[in-house]
Write an enzyme that holds these catalytic residues in place. Structure first.
Site, PDB file in Angstrom:
ATOM      1  N   CYS A  94      -2.495  -1.067  -1.440  1.00 47.14           N
ATOM      2  CA  CYS A  94      -0.912  -0.456  -0.550  1.00 47.14           C
ATOM      3  C   CYS A  94      -0.033  -1.814  -1.150  1.00 47.14           C
ATOM      4  O   CYS A  94       0.088  -2.998  -0.199  1.00 47.14           O
ATOM      5  CB  CYS A  94      -0.916   0.099   0.542  1.00 47.14           C
ATOM      6  SG  CYS A  94       1.176   0.343   0.561  1.00 47.14           S
ATOM      7  N   GLY A  95       0.564  -1.092  -2.555  1.00 44.44           N
ATOM      8  CA  GLY A  95       1.748  -2.275  -3.109  1.00 44.44           C
ATOM      9  C   GLY A  95       3.269  -2.410  -2.107  1.00 44.44           C
ATOM     10  O   GLY A  95       3.063  -3.839  -2.137  1.00 44.44           O
ATOM     11  N   SER A  96       3.467  -1.490  -1.771  1.00 39.21           N
ATOM     12  CA  SER A  96       4.564  -1.865  -0.761  1.00 39.21           C
ATOM     13  C   SER A  96       4.082  -2.167   0.893  1.00 39.21           C
ATOM     14  O   SER A  96       5.272  -2.738   0.874  1.00 39.21           O
ATOM     15  CB  SER A  96       5.246  -0.530   0.335  1.00 39.21           C
ATOM     16  OG  SER A  96       4.688   0.511   0.466  1.00 39.21           O
ATOM     17  N   GLU A 123      -2.830   3.646   5.680  1.00 39.77           N
ATOM     18  CA  GLU A 123      -1.115   4.134   5.340  1.00 39.77           C
ATOM     19  C   GLU A 123      -0.835   5.420   5.688  1.00 39.77           C
ATOM     20  O   GLU A 123      -1.673   6.263   6.092  1.00 39.77           O
ATOM     21  CB  GLU A 123      -1.497   4.874   3.353  1.00 39.77           C
ATOM     22  CG  GLU A 123      -1.170   3.471   3.148  1.00 39.77           C
ATOM     23  CD  GLU A 123      -1.376   3.817   1.161  1.00 39.77           C
ATOM     24  OE1 GLU A 123      -0.077   3.924   0.656  1.00 39.77           O
ATOM     25  OE2 GLU A 123      -2.341   4.564   0.677  1.00 39.77           O
ATOM     26  N   ARG A 124       0.536   5.738   6.000  1.00 44.93           N
ATOM     27  CA  ARG A 124       0.785   6.656   6.723  1.00 44.93           C
ATOM     28  C   ARG A 124       0.566   8.176   5.531  1.00 44.93           C
ATOM     29  O   ARG A 124       0.732   7.787   4.313  1.00 44.93           O
ATOM     30  CB  ARG A 124       2.593   6.858   7.387  1.00 44.93           C
ATOM     31  CG  ARG A 124       3.109   6.682   6.189  1.00 44.93           C
ATOM     32  CD  ARG A 124       4.914   6.945   6.434  1.00 44.93           C
ATOM     33  NE  ARG A 124       5.773   6.684   5.895  1.00 44.93           N
ATOM     34  CZ  ARG A 124       6.952   7.979   5.834  1.00 44.93           C
ATOM     35  NH1 ARG A 124       7.236   7.291   6.321  1.00 44.93           N
ATOM     36  NH2 ARG A 124       7.547   6.780   4.328  1.00 44.93           N
ATOM     37  N   GLN A 145      -2.118   8.772  -3.872  1.00 46.47           N
ATOM     38  CA  GLN A 145      -0.935   8.921  -3.472  1.00 46.47           C
ATOM     39  C   GLN A 145      -0.565   9.663  -4.949  1.00 46.47           C
ATOM     40  O   GLN A 145      -1.820   9.414  -6.218  1.00 46.47           O
ATOM     41  CB  GLN A 145       0.315   8.008  -3.737  1.00 46.47           C
ATOM     42  CG  GLN A 145       0.812   7.416  -2.602  1.00 46.47           C
ATOM     43  CD  GLN A 145      -0.766   7.290  -1.929  1.00 46.47           C
ATOM     44  OE1 GLN A 145      -0.911   6.065  -2.757  1.00 46.47           O
ATOM     45  NE2 GLN A 145      -0.306   7.201  -0.337  1.00 46.47           N
ATOM     46  N   CYS A 184       5.613   3.751  -3.813  1.00 45.20           N
ATOM     47  CA  CYS A 184       4.272   3.564  -4.299  1.00 45.20           C
ATOM     48  C   CYS A 184       4.479   2.658  -4.729  1.00 45.20           C
ATOM     49  O   CYS A 184       4.017   2.895  -5.784  1.00 45.20           O
ATOM     50  CB  CYS A 184       3.452   4.707  -4.415  1.00 45.20           C
ATOM     51  SG  CYS A 184       1.948   4.387  -4.791  1.00 45.20           S
ATOM     52  N   GLY A 185       4.307   1.054  -4.428  1.00 44.89           N
ATOM     53  CA  GLY A 185       4.304   0.203  -5.524  1.00 44.89           C
ATOM     54  C   GLY A 185       3.436  -0.167  -7.042  1.00 44.89           C
ATOM     55  O   GLY A 185       3.435   0.201  -8.399  1.00 44.89           O
ATOM     56  N   ASN A 230      -6.006   1.654  -5.320  1.00 48.68           N
ATOM     57  CA  ASN A 230      -5.370   1.895  -4.951  1.00 48.68           C
ATOM     58  C   ASN A 230      -4.994   3.575  -5.483  1.00 48.68           C
ATOM     59  O   ASN A 230      -4.515   3.368  -7.058  1.00 48.68           O
ATOM     60  CB  ASN A 230      -3.744   1.648  -4.555  1.00 48.68           C
ATOM     61  CG  ASN A 230      -2.552   2.295  -3.898  1.00 48.68           C
ATOM     62  OD1 ASN A 230      -1.304   2.145  -3.566  1.00 48.68           O
ATOM     63  ND2 ASN A 230      -3.121   3.675  -3.609  1.00 48.68           N
TER      64      ASN A 230
END
Length: 289
Positions: A226-228, A217-218, A49, A78-79, A17
């Site tokens: 994607c952590g979340s 991911e949006r 991100q 954002c994990g 990520n």
């Protein structure tokens, strides 16, 4: 010219990520949506991100963090990025436990082993339809009425919905690689049922303690991690009795350990990060802004 000219950055990643960190605590300036898009352009500093660190609003935290997707939109969580800034803060302070504040709440992080083992407390998941949020009421968000494709033979249907700092929809499938996620993810991200858009995940149960997940991911598109989304999938799997509350989540870029702690319903995410390089934002990176 952008106020970000000559600002230093750190390029990192959390199991693929792609993360850019800007520390703006000493001289806070805004990051505009145009700035975020310009920096992310191919040939500049592509990322999933961007995390901008601002002076803390809450005592005991290291910073207030604003999170930007590469399309310029803002995210609540954002994990993988939180693990990245936790490592940077720990290196600067010598502390092994640090906390940050985001629009989604406080995120305490613990560094167990340099860049290899970092645990972040991602807080409590939200399940109520208007907290996710959804555009219409669903009493049970473990499975909502949503499908893509023909009515009598949908490609995907009946996802679990949860807010894990960001809105998430998790579709349960037998093989996460059997779908064109770039196509269906883009369509579903913007579906009217999601007034704030949503992260779209495909999740496959490999064992009672093992999930495989791919995510659109949006605001960022296909991502290696994607952590979340890993947190959301783990929570949704436990909530629908597909797994227990502690699982390994395999993503295209690596794996995370996720525990939905029974004592307080907080979600703990553990994984590594990697520091790639440092630099300064130059005029060419910001020209489009």
């Amino acid at each position: 010219m952008s106020a970000l000219l000559n600002r230093s950055f750190v390029k990192m990643n959390g199991i693929g990520n792609e993360i850019v960190v800007l520390d703006l605590r000493a001289d806070p300036v805004p990051v505009t949506a145009a700035d975020a898009r310009a920096i992310a352009r191919p040939g500049n500093l592509p990322y999933d991100q961007l995390l901008a660190l601002y002076p803390p609003k809450t005592a005991g935290t290291e910073a207030f963090v604003k999170i930007y997707n590469c399309d310029g939109s803002e995210a609540g969580a954002c994990g993988n990025g939180m693990r990245c800034i936790a490592v940077l803060a720990a290196k600067a302070s010598g502390k092994r436990a640090v906390s940050f504040e985001t629009t989604a709440g406080l995120i305490p992080c613990t560094i167990e082993d340099a860049e290899r083992t970092i645990t972040c407390d991602m807080g409590k998941p939200k399940f109520r339809w208007d907290e996710i949020p959804l555009a219409e009421e669903f009493r049970d968000t473990r499975m909502i009425e949503l499908q893509i494709g023909p009515i009598d033979k949908p490609i995907l249907h009946s996802p679990s919905a949860v807010n894990m700092g960001n809105p998430h929809a998790i579709f349960w499938v037998e093989d996460v690689n059997a779908y064109d996620l770039a196509r269906v993810g883009s369509l579903l991200e913007h579906h009217p049922i999601f007034p704030e858009r949503a992260n779209i995940s495909l999740a496959q149960v490999k064992a009672p303690d093992h999930l495989v997940v791919r995510t659109w991911e949006r605001g960022a598109g296909l991502t290696r991690a994607c952590g979340s989304a890993a947190c959301a999938a783990a929570v949704a799997a436990a909530r629908t009795k597909r797994t227990g509350r502690k699982v390994e989540v395999t993503l295209p870029g690596g794996y995370l350990l996720i525990e939905w702690r029974a004592s307080d319903d907080h979600v703990l995410m553990t994984g590594p990060v990697e520091t790639e390089f440092e630099g300064r934002l130059d005029a060419s990176m910001l020209a489009a802004a």
